[in-house]
Write a protein that holds these residues in place. Structure first.
Motif, mmCIF file in Angstrom:
data_model
loop_
_atom_site.group_PDB
_atom_site.id
_atom_site.type_symbol
_atom_site.label_atom_id
_atom_site.label_comp_id
_atom_site.label_asym_id
_atom_site.label_seq_id
_atom_site.Cartn_x
_atom_site.Cartn_y
_atom_site.Cartn_z
ATOM 1 N N TRP A 253 19.891 64.625 22.051
ATOM 2 C CA TRP A 253 19.909 63.754 20.875
ATOM 3 C C TRP A 253 18.806 62.692 20.970
ATOM 4 N N LEU A 254 18.667 62.099 22.154
ATOM 5 C CA LEU A 254 17.618 61.091 22.352
ATOM 6 C C LEU A 254 16.238 61.731 22.250
ATOM 7 N N LYS A 255 16.112 62.952 22.765
ATOM 8 C CA LYS A 255 14.822 63.646 22.656
ATOM 9 C C LYS A 255 14.482 63.939 21.203
ATOM 10 N N LEU A 256 15.494 64.341 20.429
ATOM 11 C CA LEU A 256 15.290 64.643 19.015
ATOM 12 C C LEU A 256 14.851 63.397 18.244
ATOM 13 N N THR A 257 15.432 62.252 18.573
ATOM 14 C CA THR A 257 15.139 61.021 17.834
ATOM 15 C C THR A 257 13.941 60.259 18.383
ATOM 16 N N GLY A 258 13.622 60.448 19.676
ATOM 17 C CA GLY A 258 12.572 59.658 20.302
ATOM 18 C C GLY A 258 13.033 58.280 20.724
ATOM 19 N N ALA A 259 14.321 57.993 20.604
ATOM 20 C CA ALA A 259 14.866 56.688 21.005
ATOM 21 C C ALA A 259 15.170 56.683 22.506
ATOM 22 N N PRO A 260 15.055 55.521 23.176
ATOM 23 C CA PRO A 260 15.293 55.476 24.627
ATOM 24 C C PRO A 260 16.769 55.488 25.010
ATOM 25 N N GLY A 399 24.727 76.871 4.567
ATOM 26 C CA GLY A 399 23.274 76.925 4.504
ATOM 27 C C GLY A 399 22.734 77.086 5.905
ATOM 28 N N PHE A 400 21.412 77.179 6.053
ATOM 29 C CA PHE A 400 20.861 77.596 7.335
ATOM 30 C C PHE A 400 19.676 76.746 7.782
ATOM 31 N N GLY A 401 19.590 75.505 7.266
ATOM 32 C CA GLY A 401 18.616 74.574 7.788
ATOM 33 C C GLY A 401 19.049 74.068 9.158
ATOM 34 N N MET A 402 18.131 73.393 9.843
ATOM 35 C CA MET A 402 18.444 72.838 11.164
ATOM 36 C C MET A 402 17.978 71.385 11.241
ATOM 37 N N ARG A 403 18.507 70.673 12.237
ATOM 38 C CA ARG A 403 18.202 69.245 12.338
ATOM 39 C C ARG A 403 16.726 68.980 12.610
ATOM 40 N N ASP A 404 16.048 69.932 13.230
ATOM 41 C CA ASP A 404 14.627 69.711 13.520
ATOM 42 C C ASP A 404 13.718 70.302 12.439
#
Length: 435
Positions: A253-260, A399-404
């Protein structure tokens, strides 16, 4: 690619003609798919595209399929690796604005209908409604439904404005948060002033605004508006256990957001926080001089855009009253505030064990070879609660979208293996309903 190359940005008046072109393209594609009755129906702003096939007869279930053909603006343009409306394939991904949200999903279910109709295998009645205002809050959709209740009568809604967790793990969303969106202005002086001459003698509205915003959460991450949690439905032990099945990893989750680090309401996991708990977020701030270089100014006013995601039983009108009560009690003397309501809508929960949901579960499991997991989404899809209220039917969000997929941001994409599996899953869903 043809559909993606039409810049149907609903919020920008200069794209009005492009929105109309996208509606016309979709109407043509519905006819090509084999829907015998298709029309473009005007609304107060952007048109609705409607088509139907009722050849299964009165005893068969009727599915209303929902989608939207409008898209978000493309700023910041310089961050796109290719033009946002070029529709470029790189590897397994198709990049364009609207590829995931949601022209890709609309196209997938139309291809599923086309396949079934051409092979004589569609055994349920299907109505298709694709609107052009979802990205601006669907202002015309409520009046449209009111005016066309008989036309839209159905047993269940298939809402393709949804997604899955991973390419190899399908999921079904059964809960959506509502929305309350505001613009808050804080005023002091009648005009911008010299900060050296007047600073320290009158209240700075930017400082007052920041203090008001900072006070909207306590040290445990809870929202401090009076009565805010009074209607929040607690999570049952069974539901917390179901949500814990989601393959969530805080590091990912942190990697996806870039937050520390995470910032969460105390006592709840990240999964529970992003789908089943309410939020209050600052979406934008403005005050004084924000250009390059320096300008010593004491601003006359400051503004914040504030959104809240609401959970079932919370009411966006009541939340507005709670925000006004907070501001009335906390605003410093001599500071005038003004609150504008920009958008609002309720949350929604759908039945997890209906015959329609079981048909969706079986369709996804047969397509992916893995049983789907249930999740509650953090975003808002107002049409779900709107159709629950006005037509009295539940929605299956498939549906078939993804978070990234970078929806609403630069380099939006559709993962093409999901697109093809999505077509198969829709075909299986319709087949399961017939059985």
């Amino acid at each position: 690619k043809e559909l993606l190359r039409i810049p149907s940005i609903s919020t920008l008046p200069k794209h009005q003609h492009d929105v109309e072109r996208a509606a016309a393209w979709l109407a043509g594609d519905m006819r090509r798919a084999g829907l015998p009755s298709v029309e473009i129906i005007p609304t107060a702003w952007h048109p609705v595209v409607y088509g139907e096939w009722l050849g299964a007869g009165d005893d068969a279930p009727t599915v209303l399929v929902y989608g939207h053909y409008d898209v978000q603006p493309v700023d910041p343009l310089n961050e796109w690796k290719a033009g946002p409306f070029e529709a470029v394939v790189r590897g397994d991904d198709l990049f364009a604005r609207g590829a995931s949200d949601m022209k890709g999903q609309v196209h997938a279910f139309l291809k599923a209908l086309e396949a079934m109709l051409k092979h004589g295998e569609l055994e349920v009645n299907v109505k298709v409604l694709v609107e052009g205002e979802e990205e601006i809050g669907s202002p015309s959709l409520g009046p449209f439904i009111d005016a066309h209740r008989d036309l839209l009568k159905c047993d269940v809604v298939l809402n393709a404005d949804s997604g899955i967790l991973k390419p190899d793990l399908p999921s079904l969303i059964y809960g959506l948060r509502g929305l309350a969106y505001f613009e808050l202005w804080v005023h002091t002086a009648s005009q911008d002033l010299h900060s050296g001459t007047f600073g320290g003698t009158i209240h700075n509205p930017a400082q007052a605004l920041c203090e008001l915003i900072a006070g909207m959460h306590d040290a445990d991450g809870r929202i401090t508006l009076p009565g805010f949690y009074d209607r929040v439905r607690p999570l049952s032990a069974e539901e917390r256990a179901e949500l814990a099945r989601l393959p969530h990893n805080d590091a990912d989750w942190l990697k996806l957001t870039g937050a520390p680090v995470r910032w969460c309401e105390k006592g709840y996991t990240t999964v529970e926080r992003f789908g089943a708990r309410p939020t209050l977020e600052v979406n934008g701030l403005y005050s004084g001089f924000i250009g390059e270089g320096s300008k010593t100014v004491l601003p006359a006013r400051a503004m914040a855009k504030i959104s809240m995601r609401l959970v079932p039983d919370q009411d966006h009108i009541e939340v507005e009253q709670q925000l006004r009560a907070y501001l009335g009690a906390r605003a410093p003397a001599g500071v005038r505030w003004e609150l504008k309501t920009l958008a609002g809508g309720p949350a929604a929960l759908v039945e997890r064990d209906s015959v329609y949901m079981r048909a969706a579960v079986a369709a996804l499991e047969a397509t992916w070879g893995v049983r789907p997991v249930f999740e509650r989404a953090g975003g808002s899809v107002p049409i779900v609660s709107l159709l629950q209220k006005k037509l009295g039917v539940d929605s299956i969000l498939m549906g078939f979208g993804m978070r990234d997929d970078n929806i609403h941001g630069p380099n939006e994409k559709q993962h093409l293996p999901n697109y093809y599996r999505g077509i198969e899953a829709y075909i299986r869903f319709f087949g399961n309903l017939a059985e």
